[in-house]
Motif scaffolding. Structure first.
Motif, short mmCIF file in Angstrom:
data_model
loop_
_atom_site.label_atom_id
_atom_site.label_comp_id
_atom_site.label_asym_id
_atom_site.label_seq_id
_atom_site.Cartn_x
_atom_site.Cartn_y
_atom_site.Cartn_z
N ARG A 20 -47.42 8.87 -5.95
CA ARG A 20 -46.18 9.60 -5.67
C ARG A 20 -46.45 10.70 -4.63
NH1 ARG A 20 -43.14 14.30 -8.41
NH2 ARG A 20 -41.78 14.82 -6.67
N LEU A 21 -47.57 11.43 -4.78
CA LEU A 21 -47.89 12.49 -3.82
C LEU A 21 -48.14 11.91 -2.43
CD1 LEU A 21 -50.28 14.69 -6.03
CD2 LEU A 21 -47.91 15.19 -5.40
N GLN A 22 -48.84 10.78 -2.36
CA GLN A 22 -49.05 10.13 -1.06
C GLN A 22 -47.72 9.76 -0.42
OE1 GLN A 22 -51.76 6.85 -1.94
NE2 GLN A 22 -53.40 7.88 -0.83
N ALA A 23 -46.83 9.18 -1.20
CA ALA A 23 -45.53 8.75 -0.66
C ALA A 23 -44.71 9.95 -0.18
CB ALA A 23 -44.76 7.97 -1.73
N ASP A 24 -44.90 11.11 -0.82
CA ASP A 24 -44.17 12.32 -0.45
C ASP A 24 -44.80 13.06 0.72
OD1 ASP A 24 -42.38 11.80 -2.45
OD2 ASP A 24 -43.11 13.35 -3.83
N GLY A 25 -45.94 12.54 1.23
CA GLY A 25 -46.59 13.21 2.35
C GLY A 25 -47.38 14.45 1.96
N TYR A 26 -47.77 14.54 0.71
CA TYR A 26 -48.54 15.70 0.22
C TYR A 26 -49.88 15.79 0.94
CZ TYR A 26 -51.51 18.31 -3.11
OH TYR A 26 -52.39 19.19 -3.70
N ARG A 27 -50.26 17.01 1.36
CA ARG A 27 -51.59 17.26 1.92
C ARG A 27 -52.06 18.63 1.46
NH1 ARG A 27 -54.14 14.30 5.30
NH2 ARG A 27 -55.34 16.06 6.12
N PHE A 28 -53.35 18.72 1.12
CA PHE A 28 -53.93 20.00 0.75
C PHE A 28 -55.41 19.99 1.07
CE2 PHE A 28 -55.89 23.13 -2.10
CZ PHE A 28 -55.08 24.23 -1.86
N ILE A 29 -55.85 20.95 1.88
CA ILE A 29 -57.26 21.11 2.20
C ILE A 29 -57.82 22.19 1.27
CG2 ILE A 29 -58.96 21.69 3.97
CD1 ILE A 29 -57.42 19.08 4.46
N ALA A 48 -45.78 28.99 -8.71
CA ALA A 48 -45.62 27.84 -7.82
C ALA A 48 -44.16 27.58 -7.54
CB ALA A 48 -46.25 26.61 -8.46
N ASP A 49 -43.88 27.17 -6.29
CA ASP A 49 -42.52 26.74 -5.98
C ASP A 49 -42.51 25.41 -5.23
OD1 ASP A 49 -43.40 27.46 -3.47
OD2 ASP A 49 -42.05 29.17 -3.25
N GLY A 50 -43.65 24.68 -5.25
CA GLY A 50 -43.71 23.37 -4.62
C GLY A 50 -44.93 22.62 -5.11
N LEU A 51 -45.04 21.35 -4.71
CA LEU A 51 -46.12 20.51 -5.23
C LEU A 51 -47.50 20.97 -4.75
CD1 LEU A 51 -44.53 16.94 -4.95
CD2 LEU A 51 -44.71 18.43 -6.95
N ARG A 52 -47.60 21.52 -3.52
CA ARG A 52 -48.89 22.04 -3.06
C ARG A 52 -49.34 23.21 -3.92
NH1 ARG A 52 -49.58 24.45 1.24
NH2 ARG A 52 -51.64 23.73 1.90
N ASP A 53 -48.40 24.02 -4.37
CA ASP A 53 -48.75 25.13 -5.24
C ASP A 53 -49.23 24.63 -6.60
OD1 ASP A 53 -47.95 26.85 -3.25
OD2 ASP A 53 -45.99 27.26 -4.12
N VAL A 54 -48.57 23.59 -7.12
CA VAL A 54 -48.90 23.06 -8.45
C VAL A 54 -50.22 22.31 -8.41
CG1 VAL A 54 -48.20 21.42 -10.25
CG2 VAL A 54 -46.50 22.91 -9.18
N PHE A 55 -50.36 21.37 -7.48
CA PHE A 55 -51.49 20.44 -7.49
C PHE A 55 -52.57 20.76 -6.46
CE2 PHE A 55 -47.92 17.79 -9.15
CZ PHE A 55 -48.40 17.68 -10.44
N GLY A 56 -52.34 21.78 -5.64
CA GLY A 56 -53.36 22.24 -4.70
C GLY A 56 -53.89 23.60 -5.10
N TRP A 57 -53.00 24.57 -5.15
CA TRP A 57 -53.40 25.94 -5.46
C TRP A 57 -53.54 26.20 -6.96
CZ3 TRP A 57 -55.64 28.46 -1.84
CH2 TRP A 57 -55.25 28.32 -0.51
N TRP A 93 -55.29 17.97 -6.39
CA TRP A 93 -55.35 16.83 -5.48
C TRP A 93 -55.67 17.35 -4.10
CZ3 TRP A 93 -54.80 11.71 -6.83
CH2 TRP A 93 -54.33 11.44 -8.12
N SER A 94 -56.74 16.81 -3.50
CA SER A 94 -57.19 17.26 -2.18
C SER A 94 -57.14 16.13 -1.17
CB SER A 94 -58.62 17.80 -2.26
OG SER A 94 -58.66 18.99 -3.01
N SER A 95 -56.83 16.49 0.07
CA SER A 95 -56.76 15.52 1.17
C SER A 95 -58.10 15.43 1.88
CB SER A 95 -55.71 15.96 2.19
OG SER A 95 -54.44 16.13 1.58
N LEU A 96 -58.46 14.22 2.26
CA LEU A 96 -59.62 13.95 3.12
C LEU A 96 -59.24 12.77 4.00
CD1 LEU A 96 -62.55 14.30 4.05
CD2 LEU A 96 -63.24 12.84 2.15
N ASP A 97 -59.13 13.02 5.29
CA ASP A 97 -58.60 11.99 6.20
C ASP A 97 -57.22 11.57 5.68
OD1 ASP A 97 -61.01 12.19 7.61
OD2 ASP A 97 -61.94 10.60 6.43
#
Length: 317
Positions: A20-29, A48-57, A93-97
């Motif tokens: 689901r995160l991939q389909a939504d274009g989620y990215r987090f370094i 948190a107010d978005g998915l990067r805050d929840v699953f990244g930060w 969830w972290s992005s790599l390439d």
């Protein structure tokens, strides 16, 4: 049996979340723990107010940020927990390439935490560089201490004909590697429990490792390298890997070294093991100074700096 068929019901929920995160274009370094802490201490980092805050930060969030069905599903799968009247994800969830990797939520205090951060990105660059410069066939490869499975998955994607093992002593790492391999759709990665290579037979064309290299009083699996100033596991990997290389096969070791009084004690210990008749090797510092805050901790009083290094050993005879 492919990776998805090996997953439990709770693990399938995590796999579906990754898709689901991939389909939504989620990215987090993912940054260093110190940077992560400092960013979250800012006013805007308190909730948190978005998915990067929840699953990244790894920030706590209010019920309602996710749909009721998704929240219930993630709670039932123990992916999110109650936290001071709000909710918080156990994983990041972290992005790599173009890939996503699931790993432990912040802070990584648990003994079995699975880490992902700047070391992971440098390790990935080391593997990419080796694969781009070496075109010899890779029939068997192994990622020692696989953690989130980055090494094994990168090799498996780049060399689809290879049988790639991902080994670790941490059951949490084996679980998350299996999920990440399924998400990356690499069918040639096998996940197996092993203490370095003690549970593995045969030789390998490529062995990679990104072991823990700190002296961690808490003994966390992803951080504590054992031995003198955290070098123990890296030395064990070198000793065992050299005996498991095929002719022409290579070991890529990414690790950290506590430099003492201007000397590199890790290289001093490794050099006598690198018989010039059997092995060719290169050794270089990738970053001369990381985790400087660790020098305040007991045991590091005589340490000048902590460097990250790459040791590449190729069996020539």
């Amino acid at each position: 049996m492919n990776q998805e068929e090996q997953l439990s019901a709770n693990d399938l929920v995590l796999l579906q979340l990754g898709r689901r995160l991939q389909a939504d274009g989620y990215r987090f370094i993912t940054p260093t723990p110190l940077t992560h802490q400092r960013v979250n201490q800012r006013d805007e980092g308190q909730a948190a107010d978005g998915l990067r805050d929840v699953f990244g930060w790894s920030r706590p969030f209010e019920p309602g940020l996710l749909s009721a069905d998704e929240q219930r599903q993630l709670q039932d799968a123990q992916v999110i927990d109650a936290f001071d009247g709000r909710l918080k994800s156990r994983v990041r969830w972290s992005s790599l390439d173009d890939l996503l990797f699931v790993h432990s939520g912040f802070p990584t205090d648990a003994a079995d935490s699975v880490f992902f951060g700047p070391d992971t990105y440098r390790f990935a660059q080391l593997i990419h560089s080796h694969l781009q410069q070496n075109f010899a066939p890779i029939h068997r490869a192994v990622d020692i201490g696989c953690g989130a499975g980055v090494g094994a998955i990168l090799i498996g994607r780049a060399r689809r004909e290879a049988q790639v093992l991902a080994v670790d002593i941490n059951p949490a790492a084996l679980r998350l590697t299996t999920i990440n391999a399924a998400l990356a759709e690499v069918a040639n990665v096998e996940v197996r429990a092993s203490d370095v290579l003690q549970g593995v037979d045969g030789e390998f064309d490529l062995i990679v490792a990104n072991p823990p290299y700190m002296a961690d009083p808490a003994g966390r699996a992803y951080r504590h390298g054992g031995g003198t100033l955290g070098a123990g596991l890296s030395l064990r990997i070198v000793e065992q890997a050299l005996n498991h290389l095929t002719p022409g096969g290579s070991l890529l070791l990414y690790t950290g070294v506590a430099m003492v009084d201007g000397r590199d004690p890790f290289l001093d210990t490794v050099l006598p093991r690198l018989d010039e008749k059997r092995f060719g090797w290169t050794y270089r510092e990738l970053d001369p100074d990381v985790f400087g805050e660790e020098l305040l901790n007991p045991g590091y009083q005589r340490v000048d700096r902590i460097a990250v290094v790459a040791l590449t050993v190729t069996r020539t005879g």
